[in-house]
Scaffold this motif. Sequence first.
Motif, PDB file in Angstrom:
ATOM      1  N   TYR A  43       0.709  -0.961  -0.163  1.00 46.05           N
ATOM      2  CA  TYR A  43       0.035   0.092   0.036  1.00 46.05           C
ATOM      3  C   TYR A  43       0.695   1.755  -0.494  1.00 46.05           C
ATOM      4  O   TYR A  43       1.212   1.764   0.561  1.00 46.05           O
ATOM      5  CB  TYR A  43      -1.258   0.086   1.538  1.00 46.05           C
ATOM      6  N   PRO A  44       0.231   2.218  -0.502  1.00 50.39           N
ATOM      7  CA  PRO A  44       1.611   3.655  -0.579  1.00 50.39           C
ATOM      8  C   PRO A  44       0.907   4.639   0.332  1.00 50.39           C
ATOM      9  O   PRO A  44      -0.125   4.273   1.021  1.00 50.39           O
ATOM     10  CB  PRO A  44       0.619   4.383  -2.378  1.00 50.39           C
ATOM     11  N   ASP A  45       1.448   5.386   0.305  1.00 45.03           N
ATOM     12  CA  ASP A  45       1.444   6.749   1.169  1.00 45.03           C
ATOM     13  C   ASP A  45       0.283   7.050   0.957  1.00 45.03           C
ATOM     14  O   ASP A  45       0.488   8.400   1.897  1.00 45.03           O
ATOM     15  CB  ASP A  45       2.505   6.466   2.334  1.00 45.03           C
ATOM     16  N   ASP A  46       0.854   7.933   0.194  1.00 47.29           N
ATOM     17  CA  ASP A  46      -0.395   8.246  -0.554  1.00 47.29           C
ATOM     18  C   ASP A  46      -1.847   8.414  -0.382  1.00 47.29           C
ATOM     19  O   ASP A  46      -2.647   7.418  -1.089  1.00 47.29           O
ATOM     20  CB  ASP A  46      -0.281   8.404  -2.355  1.00 47.29           C
ATOM     21  N   ALA A  47      -2.148   9.459   0.259  1.00 46.59           N
ATOM     22  CA  ALA A  47      -3.491   9.783   0.729  1.00 46.59           C
ATOM     23  C   ALA A  47      -4.825   9.391  -0.343  1.00 46.59           C
ATOM     24  O   ALA A  47      -5.487   8.419  -0.376  1.00 46.59           O
ATOM     25  CB  ALA A  47      -4.489  10.581   1.320  1.00 46.59           C
ATOM     26  N   SER A  48      -4.322   9.836  -1.687  1.00 51.05           N
ATOM     27  CA  SER A  48      -5.106   9.727  -2.875  1.00 51.05           C
ATOM     28  C   SER A  48      -5.257   8.578  -3.432  1.00 51.05           C
ATOM     29  O   SER A  48      -6.517   8.079  -3.696  1.00 51.05           O
ATOM     30  CB  SER A  48      -4.506  10.869  -4.228  1.00 51.05           C
ATOM     31  N   LYS A  49      -4.267   7.445  -3.072  1.00 50.69           N
ATOM     32  CA  LYS A  49      -4.160   6.316  -3.989  1.00 50.69           C
ATOM     33  C   LYS A  49      -4.996   6.044  -3.113  1.00 50.69           C
ATOM     34  O   LYS A  49      -5.756   4.339  -2.978  1.00 50.69           O
ATOM     35  CB  LYS A  49      -3.075   5.844  -3.977  1.00 50.69           C
ATOM     36  N   GLU A  79      -5.577   7.995   6.998  1.00 50.75           N
ATOM     37  CA  GLU A  79      -6.486   7.975   5.672  1.00 50.75           C
ATOM     38  C   GLU A  79      -7.351   7.039   5.142  1.00 50.75           C
ATOM     39  O   GLU A  79      -8.059   7.286   4.374  1.00 50.75           O
ATOM     40  CB  GLU A  79      -5.492   8.663   4.271  1.00 50.75           C
TER      41      GLU A  79
END
Length: 514
Positions: A43-49, A79
């Motif tokens: 999992y990415p740390d990017d909130a949108s992803k 997030e």
Amino acid sequence: MPRVLAGESQLNRAVRWVHVTELLNPADFLEGGELVLTTGMPYPDDASKLRGYVDQLADVGAAGLIVELGHRYRRVPEELVAACRAREVPLVELARGVRFIDVTQTVHALILDAQGALLRRGRDIQDIFTALTLRGAGPEELVHTTAELAGAPVVLEDLTHRVLMCELLGRPYEPVVSAWSRRSRAAPTLEKLAPSGPEGWLIAPVQDHHGLWGRLVLLEDRLNTEPDPEHLLILERAAVALTMARLAGPAWWERRAHRSVLRDLYERRFRSPADARARAEALGLPAFGHRLFAMVIRHTCPGGEGEQLDERIAKALTQTGVRALVGETAPGRIGVLLALAQASAWQPVAERIGRLAREELGPEAVVAVGPGVTDLSGIARSWQEAEQTAEAITPASPERWFYVPADVELPELLGVLREDTRLQRYAERHLTRLIEHDDRNGGDLLPALRAYLTAAGNKSVAAKLAGMSRQAYYQRLHTIERLLGCDLESGLQRTSLHVAVLVLDGRGTAAPGA
């Protein structure tokens, strides 16, 4: 150590399968209803992803998401929690490591066992409705069986949202079917059998030769939850059985529904006035703001002709805008319950029904109307008076199209009571000596007495009625007084004898000159 972080209101979702994945695009491999297990490793740390990932799960209809801590996260990202809360996706955190293979094996075994049990139950349900169909079961039995199998109230309605049959499993009518038309119209028939309307009803269409005829409604108390799979099976099979019953031949289901309600009203089988009103209104009869009239049609035609007349009367009333329940209430009896906005309109309606009954059932048909009431709680009394009037009027006058209780005079009343042994003994006690004298001597004393009583004691008129000279007639009267030990000038004794003669005539007893 599971902990629910989001989607608490959706924990009642059904789990169709368990899927283990670490992919960022799981929707490509899901069909809906899966419980997704993941460690969150890629999992990415990017909130949108993260929001996009949750949107995929929500859009495909995943049952929920379980994240195991320790491999990728020490705590679930806020997030991800916020995204699941926004889309109401159940999110569960596992603080300790769990063998996912153990989870999938256990849950899949439970699901497969449940599916096998449902298949077996489905065969049982199919067998039940097949047997009912082959036996030619009526709609009442089919609706009753549906409710018993589902353990929930069931209603059969037509396309105008009138409740023709219902099985409430002992519940009162008033809270279940009150304001039915409005509530039913708010629940459309969906392409797929699923909860419909604000109350979450399960609805299945019922067909006939002309297409959609009505709907079978299962009143499940399952708002915001998945329908019970067994209930879906029951309703589907029941709707097919009802459709087969409609296609099998002429089915006067509306008349049967009217007949059932009319009998319940007449026999006071409703547990409360509110129940009676709710049931009548659900069948299309307005109970408030109308004058209600009970009518009874007495006839001697075979049952088939009576049923056809039911339908013709109902159609004739509908064409003139009159709201009514019409149905056979007993062999040789047709009941009509009128609801009229104007109380004075009952006489033209009664005359129209009387003409139709006489045309279809012959000159012996009698139409009787009970007194009007303003509430269904009083209709049983009105019905009883109409029934007694119809029983008393025999034969009907060709000049009269209908009768009311005030038309029942002493002869008609005695005719109703003709089977009462006390009246029979009364007549025998007063007239036996006279009848026996006529039998022994070939006399005409009983006809002479009948003429005297008919003429109200006017001897000259009575002699003409008897076809005798005055002198001969006076001798008959003296003989009658001597044999009976009475005084024909006494009003009370004359009345007593008149009642005895009327009872004798009403019984059809063979008597000289009768």
